[in-house]
Motif scaffolding. Structure first.
Motif, PDB file in Angstrom:
ATOM      1  N   LEU A 187       0.818  -1.218   0.000  1.00  0.00           N
ATOM      2  CA  LEU A 187       0.000   0.000   0.000  1.00  0.00           C
ATOM      3  C   LEU A 187       0.850   1.265   0.000  1.00  0.00           C
ATOM      4  CD1 LEU A 187      -2.836   1.291   0.230  1.00  0.00           C
ATOM      5  CD2 LEU A 187      -2.569   1.139   2.725  1.00  0.00           C
ATOM      6  N   LEU A 195       2.237   6.321  -6.019  1.00  0.00           N
ATOM      7  CA  LEU A 195       1.665   7.031  -4.883  1.00  0.00           C
ATOM      8  C   LEU A 195       0.927   8.292  -5.281  1.00  0.00           C
ATOM      9  CD1 LEU A 195       4.455   6.648  -2.169  1.00  0.00           C
ATOM     10  CD2 LEU A 195       2.263   5.446  -2.318  1.00  0.00           C
ATOM     11  N   MET A 198      -2.744   7.730  -5.264  1.00  0.00           N
ATOM     12  CA  MET A 198      -3.400   7.352  -4.019  1.00  0.00           C
ATOM     13  C   MET A 198      -4.062   8.576  -3.386  1.00  0.00           C
ATOM     14  SD  MET A 198      -2.851   4.109  -3.729  1.00  0.00           S
ATOM     15  CE  MET A 198      -3.023   3.611  -2.022  1.00  0.00           C
ATOM     16  N   ILE A 202      -3.093   8.962   2.289  1.00  0.00           N
ATOM     17  CA  ILE A 202      -2.133   7.864   2.144  1.00  0.00           C
ATOM     18  C   ILE A 202      -0.800   8.386   1.628  1.00  0.00           C
ATOM     19  CG2 ILE A 202      -1.624   5.751   0.847  1.00  0.00           C
ATOM     20  CD1 ILE A 202      -4.518   4.990   1.043  1.00  0.00           C
ATOM     21  N   GLN A 203      -0.831   9.348   0.718  1.00  0.00           N
ATOM     22  CA  GLN A 203       0.404   9.938   0.218  1.00  0.00           C
ATOM     23  C   GLN A 203       1.193  10.593   1.352  1.00  0.00           C
ATOM     24  OE1 GLN A 203       0.285  12.293  -3.425  1.00  0.00           O
ATOM     25  NE2 GLN A 203      -1.733  11.482  -3.908  1.00  0.00           N
TER      26      GLN A 203
END
Length: 265
Positions: A187, A195, A198, A202-203
């Motif tokens: 992930l 990324l 995303m 999350i980044q």
């Protein structure tokens, strides 16, 4: 000490050749997921023209380079050591005047990588011929600049893997814990998708965690997509995580060995 590492290399290199079937299984295991991601995202990009600015060629170059970086930075420590801890055979390793993980297990990891690369490179060339990527953004300077990042990524990955493996001193569910961290790695390291695609949360989390340093950072370096400031920041973060993971590994190892009791010991 160099003589010890040289002798361990000779032993582990010869040992790896005895397990060629396992090598092909590991290679298949590492290849399947990234190739599936490559095909899926390339298909989506071709149908839509691009995905948030990522063209089909961007996905192809990203995942093909990711395959190489993944081979360089991944580790197999849990498969080398967890069983020895659980069945007590580690006691023989502890009698030697060298650290079993920072010597023998480390060299075994490197020997495994060297041998698997012999098989991996022809497969990678076939994938390049099939997908025909445009590597115009990749320069030899970028590649050379990314080599320290790959070494740093492997060191962090190795220490995380060693720390998780040492939890076998306390639990028999260490493989489940390893799978959990592997899922986190997929992930937050950019293995599933770059990324940039995303969600922002999350980044932001990925930029602070060590996982992106093991895959995403070297890939971006090779592709030349990072500013000088970002490069310096990530290298500094990598050194910080290297220190953190080493201290954590040392603490877990030291306390684990203290409570270790092997059958017949």
């Amino acid at each position: 000490m160099l003589r010890i590492y040289r002798l361990l290399w000779q032993v582990n290199w010869a040992e790896q050749w005895q397990y060629r079937a396992n090598l092909f299984m590991y290679l298949l295991y590492w290849l399947v997921s990234p190739i599936i991601y490559l095909v899926v995202w390339t298909t989506v990009a071709n149908s839509q023209g691009s995905v948030k600015g990522f063209t089909a060629n961007d996905f192809i170059t990203y995942y093909l380079i990711l395959l190489v970086v993944d081979q360089l930075t991944s580790d197999i420590t849990i498969h080398l050591l967890a069983t020895k801890i659980q069945d007590g055979t580690l006691s023989g390793e502890l009698l030697k005047p060298i650290h079993p993980i920072l010597t023998n297990v480390l060299v075994n990891n490197i020997a495994f990588k060297a041998l698997i690369f012999i098989v991996f490179l022809p497969v990678w060339v076939v994938l390049v011929l099939l997908f025909r990527p445009d590597f115009a953004a990749v320069t030899w300077g970028n590649v050379l600049f990314a080599l320290p990042a790959c070494v740093l990524g492997f060191a962090i990955s190795f220490l995380i893997g060693a720390t998780i493996t040492c939890l076998a001193f306390w639990t028999t569910r260490v493989y489940s814990l390893n799978e959990f961290f592997y899922a986190l790695g997929i992930l937050f390291s950019g293995q599933f998708v770059p990324l940039e695609l995303m969600p922002p949360a999350i980044q932001q989390a990925a930029q602070l965690l060590p996982f992106q340093l093991t895959r995403y950072f070297p890939v971006q370096l090779i592709l030349g997509r990072l500013s000088p400031e970002a490069i310096v920041q990530n290298y500094a973060l990598g050194l910080l995580w290297l220190a953190i993971t080493y201290v954590l590994f040392s603490l877990v190892w030291r306390n684990g060995v203290k409570r270790f009791s092997a059958v017949g010991a």
